[in-house]
Design an enzyme around this catalytic site. Structure first.
Site, PDB file in Angstrom:
ATOM      1  N   TRP A 159       0.897  -1.125   0.049  1.00 50.65           N
ATOM      2  CA  TRP A 159      -0.053  -0.028  -0.163  1.00 50.65           C
ATOM      3  C   TRP A 159       0.742   1.411   0.035  1.00 50.65           C
ATOM      4  O   TRP A 159       1.929   1.450   0.666  1.00 50.65           O
ATOM      5  CB  TRP A 159      -0.863  -0.101   1.274  1.00 50.65           C
ATOM      6  CG  TRP A 159      -1.336   1.448   1.861  1.00 50.65           C
ATOM      7  CD1 TRP A 159      -0.891   2.363   2.096  1.00 50.65           C
ATOM      8  CD2 TRP A 159      -2.659   1.610   1.460  1.00 50.65           C
ATOM      9  NE1 TRP A 159      -1.613   3.421   2.448  1.00 50.65           N
ATOM     10  CE2 TRP A 159      -2.663   2.941   2.068  1.00 50.65           C
ATOM     11  CE3 TRP A 159      -3.817   1.144   0.868  1.00 50.65           C
ATOM     12  CZ2 TRP A 159      -4.275   3.642   1.808  1.00 50.65           C
ATOM     13  CZ3 TRP A 159      -5.097   2.074   0.774  1.00 50.65           C
ATOM     14  CH2 TRP A 159      -5.204   3.257   1.258  1.00 50.65           C
ATOM     15  N   ASN A 202       0.072   5.608   0.390  1.00 46.00           N
ATOM     16  CA  ASN A 202      -0.751   6.953   0.122  1.00 46.00           C
ATOM     17  C   ASN A 202      -0.124   8.093  -0.180  1.00 46.00           C
ATOM     18  O   ASN A 202       0.552   7.965  -1.073  1.00 46.00           O
ATOM     19  CB  ASN A 202      -1.976   6.962   1.352  1.00 46.00           C
ATOM     20  CG  ASN A 202      -1.427   6.847   2.745  1.00 46.00           C
ATOM     21  OD1 ASN A 202      -0.977   5.989   3.141  1.00 46.00           O
ATOM     22  ND2 ASN A 202      -1.576   8.079   3.558  1.00 46.00           N
ATOM     23  N   ASP A 203      -0.055   9.215   0.654  1.00 48.04           N
ATOM     24  CA  ASP A 203       0.651  10.220   0.479  1.00 48.04           C
ATOM     25  C   ASP A 203       2.024  10.284  -0.063  1.00 48.04           C
ATOM     26  O   ASP A 203       2.993   9.401   0.481  1.00 48.04           O
ATOM     27  CB  ASP A 203       0.806  11.232   1.660  1.00 48.04           C
ATOM     28  CG  ASP A 203      -0.444  11.321   2.293  1.00 48.04           C
ATOM     29  OD1 ASP A 203      -1.546  11.045   1.769  1.00 48.04           O
ATOM     30  OD2 ASP A 203      -0.474  11.854   3.622  1.00 48.04           O
ATOM     31  N   GLN A 262       3.972   7.173   1.967  1.00 54.67           N
ATOM     32  CA  GLN A 262       3.371   6.697   2.989  1.00 54.67           C
ATOM     33  C   GLN A 262       3.283   5.033   2.574  1.00 54.67           C
ATOM     34  O   GLN A 262       2.603   4.887   1.489  1.00 54.67           O
ATOM     35  CB  GLN A 262       1.947   7.195   3.380  1.00 54.67           C
ATOM     36  CG  GLN A 262       2.277   8.343   4.133  1.00 54.67           C
ATOM     37  CD  GLN A 262       2.671   8.356   5.423  1.00 54.67           C
ATOM     38  OE1 GLN A 262       1.767   8.131   6.304  1.00 54.67           O
ATOM     39  NE2 GLN A 262       3.881   8.427   5.750  1.00 54.67           N
ATOM     40  N   PHE A 306       3.844   9.217   9.858  1.00 56.52           N
ATOM     41  CA  PHE A 306       3.074   9.782   9.033  1.00 56.52           C
ATOM     42  C   PHE A 306       3.891  10.842   8.207  1.00 56.52           C
ATOM     43  O   PHE A 306       4.961  10.830   8.078  1.00 56.52           O
ATOM     44  CB  PHE A 306       1.769  10.394   9.913  1.00 56.52           C
ATOM     45  CG  PHE A 306       0.880   9.637  10.279  1.00 56.52           C
ATOM     46  CD1 PHE A 306       0.841   8.060  10.396  1.00 56.52           C
ATOM     47  CD2 PHE A 306      -0.685  10.047  10.691  1.00 56.52           C
ATOM     48  CE1 PHE A 306      -0.172   7.329  10.605  1.00 56.52           C
ATOM     49  CE2 PHE A 306      -1.408   9.200  11.022  1.00 56.52           C
ATOM     50  CZ  PHE A 306      -1.586   8.027  10.968  1.00 56.52           C
ATOM     51  N   SER A 307       2.686  11.380   7.406  1.00 60.95           N
ATOM     52  CA  SER A 307       3.577  12.208   6.050  1.00 60.95           C
ATOM     53  C   SER A 307       4.422  13.259   6.815  1.00 60.95           C
ATOM     54  O   SER A 307       4.458  13.778   7.970  1.00 60.95           O
ATOM     55  CB  SER A 307       2.429  12.855   5.414  1.00 60.95           C
ATOM     56  OG  SER A 307       1.861  11.781   4.611  1.00 60.95           O
ATOM     57  N   ARG A 326      -0.181  17.299  12.101  1.00 59.43           N
ATOM     58  CA  ARG A 326       0.655  16.549  11.349  1.00 59.43           C
ATOM     59  C   ARG A 326       0.929  17.086   9.848  1.00 59.43           C
ATOM     60  O   ARG A 326       0.632  18.185   9.475  1.00 59.43           O
ATOM     61  CB  ARG A 326      -0.161  15.466  11.206  1.00 59.43           C
ATOM     62  CG  ARG A 326      -1.380  15.466  10.399  1.00 59.43           C
ATOM     63  CD  ARG A 326      -2.067  14.154  10.178  1.00 59.43           C
ATOM     64  NE  ARG A 326      -3.541  13.984   9.770  1.00 59.43           N
ATOM     65  CZ  ARG A 326      -4.589  14.372  10.487  1.00 59.43           C
ATOM     66  NH1 ARG A 326      -4.527  14.411  11.536  1.00 59.43           N
ATOM     67  NH2 ARG A 326      -5.734  14.278   9.837  1.00 59.43           N
ATOM     68  N   GLU A 338      -5.080  18.836   6.084  1.00 60.04           N
ATOM     69  CA  GLU A 338      -3.886  17.828   6.066  1.00 60.04           C
ATOM     70  C   GLU A 338      -2.808  18.423   5.131  1.00 60.04           C
ATOM     71  O   GLU A 338      -3.223  19.090   4.120  1.00 60.04           O
ATOM     72  CB  GLU A 338      -4.266  16.416   5.707  1.00 60.04           C
ATOM     73  CG  GLU A 338      -5.369  15.840   6.676  1.00 60.04           C
ATOM     74  CD  GLU A 338      -5.613  14.466   6.490  1.00 60.04           C
ATOM     75  OE1 GLU A 338      -5.656  13.585   7.513  1.00 60.04           O
ATOM     76  OE2 GLU A 338      -6.100  14.031   5.412  1.00 60.04           O
ATOM     77  N   TRP A 363      -9.102   8.900  -0.598  1.00 59.13           N
ATOM     78  CA  TRP A 363      -9.663   7.860   0.560  1.00 59.13           C
ATOM     79  C   TRP A 363     -10.985   7.405   0.454  1.00 59.13           C
ATOM     80  O   TRP A 363     -11.510   6.397   0.743  1.00 59.13           O
ATOM     81  CB  TRP A 363      -9.501   8.883   1.939  1.00 59.13           C
ATOM     82  CG  TRP A 363      -8.189   9.085   2.274  1.00 59.13           C
ATOM     83  CD1 TRP A 363      -7.543  10.267   2.275  1.00 59.13           C
ATOM     84  CD2 TRP A 363      -7.346   7.996   2.855  1.00 59.13           C
ATOM     85  NE1 TRP A 363      -6.412  10.014   2.880  1.00 59.13           N
ATOM     86  CE2 TRP A 363      -6.050   8.952   3.357  1.00 59.13           C
ATOM     87  CE3 TRP A 363      -7.415   6.643   3.185  1.00 59.13           C
ATOM     88  CZ2 TRP A 363      -4.992   8.089   3.613  1.00 59.13           C
ATOM     89  CZ3 TRP A 363      -6.261   6.268   3.572  1.00 59.13           C
ATOM     90  CH2 TRP A 363      -5.115   6.753   4.060  1.00 59.13           C
TER      91      TRP A 363
HETATM   92  C1  FRU Z   1      -3.466  12.250   4.250  1.00 68.55           C
HETATM   93  C2  FRU Z   1      -2.949  11.574   5.676  1.00 68.55           C
HETATM   94  C3  FRU Z   1      -1.988  12.468   6.535  1.00 68.55           C
HETATM   95  C4  FRU Z   1      -1.214  11.220   7.262  1.00 68.55           C
HETATM   96  C5  FRU Z   1      -1.282   9.934   6.621  1.00 68.55           C
HETATM   97  C6  FRU Z   1      -1.550   8.952   7.234  1.00 68.55           C
HETATM   98  O1  FRU Z   1      -3.547  11.189   3.470  1.00 68.55           O
HETATM   99  O2  FRU Z   1      -4.124  11.157   6.478  1.00 68.55           O
HETATM  100  O3  FRU Z   1      -2.572  13.514   7.412  1.00 68.55           O
HETATM  101  O4  FRU Z   1      -0.097  12.049   7.598  1.00 68.55           O
HETATM  102  O5  FRU Z   1      -2.237  10.380   5.588  1.00 68.55           O
HETATM  103  O6  FRU Z   1      -0.871   7.817   6.567  1.00 68.55           O
END
Ligand code: FRU
Length: 496
Positions: free
Chosen positions: A36, A38-39, A55, A98-99, A167, A223, A306
């Site tokens: 997986w 994400n960011d 991420q 996290f990011s 964050r 975010e 998301w």
């Molecule tokens: C955004 C987020 C960030 C966080 C990360 C966690 O997509 O929610 O705010 O740091 O993903 O994976």
């Protein structure tokens, strides 16, 4: 130091990622080695190469305890895989790294700033996440977490700022030699704000200002901020959660917002002048930018959202991909984004057509492919000569992804209803465009599992992932009424 948790993740990806054939990934969009993402994180120049962290949860195609995956590139299109950079292996980040972001320090080391997450049980029995900002220093492959972590905690928040929603630090160094970073936070009204911190030594940070806040107008928690000067303006990016649509400008759920305005560095006053969505498509979130040595501001984002995770293919070995890096500028107070110019070096087999009359289903010789850079310019034959025009890509008898334009409303619609996912998620998105002298120009970039549309030389962009079988590679046009169409189409061939 390489902890057991980090070594385990590195061993896992080294052992299993080679089982994923390149043909089952995008050719030039970044993807996780396995599992997986994400960011995008830490998108930055380091020792002459662009680094991109992400991420990462290597062990499954689900979000899980966040690690930082790592790739680098020289041209934004070839991504060289590097071992996992960070793992959640300290008390202060044991539930996730996290990011965050990265910069090159004057002494040649690379500094990562990220959010460390630690869960705790609240007095009334809820599991909550304490979020703090942490640093790690490395050489482009291996990173040591800072002994003094975390560097920013609840003590560094403005009055009423939430320690549970604090964050995604984005760090840079200004010409005055001062390090600055923006961090997302939640204010007492429950919505988001962007905090600015400063440091002389990249170790001790002080709160300098709250740059801007949602006041519940543009979503709730803000975010993934970014903050940079561009073409005489100052730009603030954020990705709000729980957005409400405002006409066709924003959409519900996780959105992206670009605030363009002016900034006084002496007082840290940011004055908004225009607020717009960053991408008007379906799959786009958490963009982050870097500055190239030749002065281009280049953005990359998670080309996913998301709210559309339900479309994930059931047998995937990787999930989540990054957008094509895009060059940004500001024109007439609005954000302009075009694919990085490096893409042009990989264009092959040019096919062009001029003023083709389209008044029914039209297939033109040489127009097909799933790794394509194609520009289509559409104009009426005469005033009011058409009610709608459609470009269909990734098409065969069963599948098609459609971009439809209706001149009477100036609405462009991207539709991936028949693009390989039967999940009950959002498959269409409509937005207002601005035709120029009755003409509309669409640059469409395809890469196996995505469609990115750039309208009128980048005035707007719209991105969507697709899971259509690769054999569905026809491209066709269609109109209600009559239009004239110019086409310039290239295959994108990325040599390994
Ligand atoms: C955004 C987020 C960030 C966080 C990360 C966690 O997509 O929610 O705010 O740091 O993903 O994976």
């Amino acid at each position: 130091m390489i902890s057991e948790t980090l070594q385990k993740a590195r061993d896992f990806e080294a052992k299993y990622a080679p089982f994923i054939p390149d043909s089952q990934r995008p050719a030039f969009h970044a993807t996780p080695s396995i599992g997986w993402t994400n960011d995008p994180n830490g998108f930055s120049l380091y020792r002459g190469e662009y680094h991109l962290f992400y991420q990462y949860h290597p062990y499954s195609c689900e979000w899980g305890p966040m690690h930082w995956g790592h790739v680098k590139t020289r041209d934004f299109l070839h991504w060289e895989r590097l071992p996992v950079a960070l793992a959640p292996d300290m008390e202060y980040d044991k539930n996730g790294c996290f990011s965050g972001s990265a910069i090159e320090l004057p002494d040649g080391r690379q500094m990562i700033v990220y959010t460390g997450v630690r869960r705790r049980l609240s007095p009334d029995g809820r599991m909550e996440e304490v979020q703090t900002q942490c640093q790690a220093i490395g050489d482009g492959v291996n990173y040591d977490k800072w002994p003094a972590n975390p560097v920013l905690t609840d003590k560094d928040l403005p009055a009423g700022g939430s320690a549970l929603d604090f964050r995604d630090p984005k760090v840079w160094r200004d010409e005055d030699g001062v390090y600055r970073m923006v961090v997302g936070n939640r204010t007492p009204d429950g919505s988001g704000a962007i905090l600015l911190y400063e440091s002389e030594d990249a170790v001790n940070w002080q709160l300098a200002a709250t740059l801007d806040s949602s006041r519940n107008q543009y979503g709730r928690m803000w975010e993934c901020p970014d903050f940079f000067p561009l073409d005489g303006k100052q730009v603030l990016f954020t990705s709000p959660q729980e957005m409400s649509p405002i006409g066709l400008e924003f959409h519900a759920g996780n959105g992206t917002v670009c605030l363009i305005g002016s900034y006084d560095p002496a007082t840290h006053q940011f004055q908004r002048e225009n607020v717009q969505a960053i991408d008007y498509g379906i799959d786009f979130y958490a963009p982050q930018t870097l500055l190239t040595p030749d002065g281009r501001r280049v953005m990359i984002a998670w080309m996913q959202n998301w709210n559309t995770l339900g479309g994930k293919p059931h047998d995937c070995r990787w999930f989540g991909q990054m957008s094509l890096p895009r060059e940004l500028s500001v024109r007439d107070g609005r954000l302009i984004q075009v694919p990085v110019r490096e893409l042009e070096a990989y264009r092959r087999d040019k096919v062009t057509y001029q003023s083709v009359l389209v008044n029914s289903e039209t297939n033109l010789h040489g127009l097909r492919g799933r790794m394509v850079d194609m520009t289509v310019t559409v104009r009426p034959v005469s005033r009011g000569s058409y009610a709608s025009f459609r470009v269909n890509v990734a098409r065969d008898g069963e599948f098609a992804t459609t971009i439809r334009y209706k001149p009477d409303t100036s609405i462009l619609k991207i539709d991936r209803t028949r693009s390989g996912s039967n999940a009950d998620i959002v498959h269409t998105r409509s937005f207002l465009v601005r035709p120029r002298d009755g003409e509309i120009k669409l640059r469409i970039v395809l890469d196996r599992f995505s469609v990115e549309v750039f309208v009128n030389d980048g005035e707007q962009a719209a991105s969507a992932t697709i899971y259509t079988p690769q054999e569905a590679d026809a491209i066709s046009f269609d109109a209600e009424g009559s239009v004239l169409v110019d086409v310039e189409k290239y295959d994108i061939v990325i040599p390994s």
